[in-house]
Design an enzyme around this catalytic site. Structure first.
Site, PDB file in Angstrom:
ATOM      1  N   ARG A 129      -7.624  -0.627   1.308  1.00 34.41           N
ATOM      2  CA  ARG A 129      -8.161  -1.887   0.784  1.00 34.41           C
ATOM      3  C   ARG A 129      -8.668  -1.723  -0.650  1.00 34.41           C
ATOM      4  NH1 ARG A 129     -12.366  -2.240   5.734  1.00 34.41           N
ATOM      5  NH2 ARG A 129     -10.705  -1.010   6.667  1.00 34.41           N
ATOM      6  N   ASP A 189      -2.851  10.292   3.517  1.00 34.71           N
ATOM      7  CA  ASP A 189      -4.230   9.852   3.746  1.00 34.71           C
ATOM      8  C   ASP A 189      -4.966  10.872   4.607  1.00 34.71           C
ATOM      9  OD1 ASP A 189      -6.569   8.487   4.108  1.00 34.71           O
ATOM     10  OD2 ASP A 189      -5.728   6.913   5.397  1.00 34.71           O
ATOM     11  N   ASP A 203     -12.233   6.726   3.959  1.00 36.75           N
ATOM     12  CA  ASP A 203     -10.993   6.559   4.743  1.00 36.75           C
ATOM     13  C   ASP A 203     -10.548   5.092   4.779  1.00 36.75           C
ATOM     14  OD1 ASP A 203      -8.853   7.325   6.237  1.00 36.75           O
ATOM     15  OD2 ASP A 203      -9.968   7.553   8.129  1.00 36.75           O
ATOM     16  N   LYS A 242       0.856  -1.199   0.000  1.00 37.80           N
ATOM     17  CA  LYS A 242       0.000   0.000   0.000  1.00 37.80           C
ATOM     18  C   LYS A 242       0.886   1.241   0.000  1.00 37.80           C
ATOM     19  CE  LYS A 242      -3.144   2.665   3.012  1.00 37.80           C
ATOM     20  NZ  LYS A 242      -3.986   2.695   4.223  1.00 37.80           N
ATOM     21  N   LYS A 254     -10.332  12.708   8.249  1.00 41.46           N
ATOM     22  CA  LYS A 254      -9.772  12.351   9.555  1.00 41.46           C
ATOM     23  C   LYS A 254      -9.722  13.585  10.456  1.00 41.46           C
ATOM     24  CE  LYS A 254      -6.580   8.679   8.142  1.00 41.46           C
ATOM     25  NZ  LYS A 254      -7.182   7.608   8.954  1.00 41.46           N
ATOM     26  N   ASP A 258       1.691   6.558   5.351  1.00 45.69           N
ATOM     27  CA  ASP A 258       0.701   5.594   4.873  1.00 45.69           C
ATOM     28  C   ASP A 258       1.155   4.892   3.589  1.00 45.69           C
ATOM     29  OD1 ASP A 258      -1.645   4.329   5.548  1.00 45.69           O
ATOM     30  OD2 ASP A 258      -2.937   5.721   4.455  1.00 45.69           O
ATOM     31  N   GLU A 261      -9.425   3.411   2.426  1.00 45.27           N
ATOM     32  CA  GLU A 261      -8.954   3.520   1.033  1.00 45.27           C
ATOM     33  C   GLU A 261      -7.876   2.500   0.691  1.00 45.27           C
ATOM     34  OE1 GLU A 261      -7.644   5.171   3.426  1.00 45.27           O
ATOM     35  OE2 GLU A 261      -5.506   5.000   2.995  1.00 45.27           O
TER      36      GLU A 261
HETATM   37  N1  BES Z   1      -4.078   4.653   6.955  1.00 45.97           N
HETATM   38  C1  BES Z   1      -5.157   4.353   7.811  1.00 45.97           C
HETATM   39  C2  BES Z   1      -4.779   3.403   8.948  1.00 45.97           C
HETATM   40  C3  BES Z   1      -3.797   3.914   9.959  1.00 45.97           C
HETATM   41  C4  BES Z   1      -4.232   4.418  11.162  1.00 45.97           C
HETATM   42  C5  BES Z   1      -2.436   3.806   9.747  1.00 45.97           C
HETATM   43  C6  BES Z   1      -3.327   4.847  12.100  1.00 45.97           C
HETATM   44  C7  BES Z   1      -1.530   4.239  10.680  1.00 45.97           C
HETATM   45  C8  BES Z   1      -1.958   4.753  11.866  1.00 45.97           C
HETATM   46  C9  BES Z   1      -6.285   3.709   7.006  1.00 45.97           C
HETATM   47  O1  BES Z   1      -6.411   4.124   5.704  1.00 45.97           O
HETATM   48  C10 BES Z   1      -7.565   4.073   7.702  1.00 45.97           C
HETATM   49  O2  BES Z   1      -7.894   5.222   7.726  1.00 45.97           O
HETATM   50  N2  BES Z   1      -8.247   3.072   8.255  1.00 45.97           N
HETATM   51  C11 BES Z   1      -9.456   3.302   8.936  1.00 45.97           C
HETATM   52  C12 BES Z   1     -10.440   2.233   8.553  1.00 45.97           C
HETATM   53  C13 BES Z   1     -11.853   2.508   8.976  1.00 45.97           C
HETATM   54  C14 BES Z   1     -12.407   3.705   8.212  1.00 45.97           C
HETATM   55  C15 BES Z   1     -12.683   1.279   8.719  1.00 45.97           C
HETATM   56  C16 BES Z   1      -9.173   3.247  10.438  1.00 45.97           C
HETATM   57  O3  BES Z   1      -8.339   2.455  10.867  1.00 45.97           O
HETATM   58  O4  BES Z   1      -9.763   4.039  11.164  1.00 45.97           O
HETATM   59 ZN    ZN Z   2      -4.694   4.829   4.817  1.00 44.02          ZN
HETATM   60 MN    MN Z   3      -7.594   5.870   5.547  1.00 44.84          MN
END
Ligand code: BES
Ligand code: ZN
Ligand code: MN
Length: 505
Positions: A361, A280, A357, A275, A287, A298, A359
């Protein structure tokens, strides 16, 4: 463009070198029970008029602690760093940390070189070859300092050379020791490559900038063949899921495919998919502001691919690997994907994007479908995919989920071997229910507050039916926010170990 810090790592035998006459900025002595009987130490101690042994006895109490001595009497070294060694049963992260501290001390003191006498002790089940590899890897990756975006206050690493002092190695043992040092050095270089890409601010590390860096690397390593896909190419491939992420950004997406063929031509490749979200924001599902800067990391899955491929090429490794770096920026704008939008993935499955968010996946879905065309023997994806993995496992282990238990086992054992640990979470049929929606074949979120890491993997598993696959969630391990924010270069050590020791059969 190379991301090595040290210019040289060499081995020197203490039976043919007089330690007291060794020209070095910092002589590092790791002290354990056997040290006092070591002839080269005895000689050194004599030159210090027993100052060394007395200081060790009176001042060096706690395992892993160290003491820095300025120039001593008749000893040529500019400084001596005494380090109290660890016990066999001391956990491995403490061994790694000991050498991390040594590397940092070298830079703090502006030493140009380090000479390390590591003694006879090593962790349970490991040997001195493992120690040599670990020392080379850990010193190389910890003399690294990121300074590219500092102008007036930049501090560059001072340490440029490492000499590992060994005792009584000759013939095939010496050859093996040299190979171990070379392997550790190359893994350390891969770690630095990944750290560097991660540490670059997002405006210095867009998908197009990454593409340039990848192409530049092939000049150093002609064995790496790169194919780059722009948004038009991806559209032709039907990657509607991937492109939905870059839709809101002025920065176009890129997918780089790096091929390395070091094994038999008939051998199917192992595929690595990373990825590479260069920033992000969350998109329209934006966020919160605090800590959002950390979303520049990210893209560490893609950076891992870059690092590992450089290590394989540096070592002329005897494997076939294809690495995919799936890069895009996730922004919110009038062209951004909206919650509820439905897109068609390369696999033909439609996806309702309920949360922009989630994204990573969406990008991986298409990259994982794409990589199937290589008929890989195994596919491993690395992604900073979920905040939930930090909650589930904390910061010490990456999360592994797989549709093949042998692959998961080999990933976990490579993590143990390299000190870059991973831990498995289940991926059961019951976890699949979350991806149901009335408006598309799949939804990109589900499961509510429960097991977010597993539900993300369950989504990915809808795109990995054709091969043996594991997913490594590195959101907790690829970077850390304390004591200082920094990339770690993980899981480059784990994957390098997995690929180089040919654990996958
Ligand atoms: N890049 C984030 C995950 C992340 C969070 C990486 C903290 C490093 C530190 C990912 O794209 C994301 O935002 N995931 C969401 C998923 C949710 C919307 C189902 C998350 O973990 O909140
Ligand atoms: Zn992300
Ligand atoms: Mn995200």
């Amino acid at each position: 463009m190379a991301y090595k810090v040290l210019t040289n790592i060499s081995l020197q035998d203490t039976s043919t070198t007089s330690l007291k006459a060794l020209k070095t900025d910092m002589l590092v002595l790791v002290i354990n029970k056997d040290t006092k009987n070591d002839p080269s130490f005895k000689d050194l101690d004599k030159a210090s008029k027993s100052y060394l042994s007395k200081t060790i006895a009176s001042h060096l109490k706690e395992a892993g602690s160290s003491m820095l001595l300025p120039k001593v009497n008749d000893i040529t070294a500019e400084n001596i760093l005494l380090v109290k060694g660890l016990e066999k049963d001391t956990p491995m992260h403490k061994w790694l940390n000991m050498y991390k501290v040594i590397a940092k001390k070298g830079n703090q003191l502006s030493s140009k070189d380090l000479s390390v006498m590591f003694g006879t002790a090593c962790p349970e089940g490991k040997d001195s070859l493992w120690m040599i590899e670990m020392i080379a890897k850990t010193i190389e990756s910890n003399v690294y300092i990121f300074s590219e975006t500092k102008n007036k206050t930049a501090k560059k690493p001072s340490v440029k050379k490492l000499t590992i002092l060994t005792t009584g190695l000759s013939g095939s043992n010496l050859t093996k020791a040299k190979q171990a040092a070379k392997k550790g050095y190359a893994i350390g270089e891969g770690v630095n490559t990944a750290k560097y890409l991660g540490d670059l601010p997002a405006n210095h590390c867009t998908p197009v900038i990454i593409e340039k860096k990848v192409k530049a690397m092939t000049k150093d390593f002609p064995k790496l063949k790169v194919k780059s896909f722009n948004e038009k190419d991806m559209e032709k491939l039907g990657m509607g899921s991937f492109l939905s992420v870059s839709a809101g950004s002025i920065e176009p997406a890129r997918m780089m495919v790096i091929e390395y063929k070091g094994g038999k031509p008939s051998e199917k490749p192992i595929a690595l998919v990373g990825k590479g979200v260069t920033f992000d924001t969350g998109g329209v599902s934006i966020k919160p502001s605090p800590g959002m800067d950390e979303m520049k990391w990210d893209m560490c899955g893609a950076a891992t691919v870059f690092g590992v491929m450089s290590t394989l090429a540096r070592l002329d490794a005897n494997v076939n690997v294809v690495g995919v770096m799936a890069c895009a920026e996730n922004m919110c704008s009038s062209t951004a994907t909206k919650p509820g939008d439905v897109v068609t993935s390369m696999s033909g499955q439609t996806i309702e994007i309920l949360n922009t968010d989630a994204e990573g996946r969406l990008i991986l879905a298409d990259a994982l479908t794409f990589v199937g065309k290589y008929k890989p023997s195994y596919v491993i994806d690395m992604a900073t995919l979920t905040g939930a993995v930090v909650v589930a496992l904390g910061r010490h282990a990456s999360g592994v989920m797989a549709n093949d238990q042998h692959l998961a086992d080999m990933i976990i054992s490579s993590g143990e071997e390299s000190g870059d640990r991973a831990w498995q979470l289940p991926l059961w049929d019951e976890h699949q229910s979350c991806t149901k929606t009335s408006y598309a074949d799949l939804a990109n979120i589900g499961g509510g507050r429960e097991a977010g890491t597993i539900h993300a993997a369950a989504f990915l598993s809808k795109f990995t039916n054709d091969y043996k696959w594991a997913h490594i969630d590195i959101a907790a391990t690829a970077s850390h926010s304390s004591p200082v924010k920094a990339g770690t270069g993980r899981p480059v050590p784990l994957l390098s170990e997995l690929l180089l020791s040919k654990k996958l059969k």
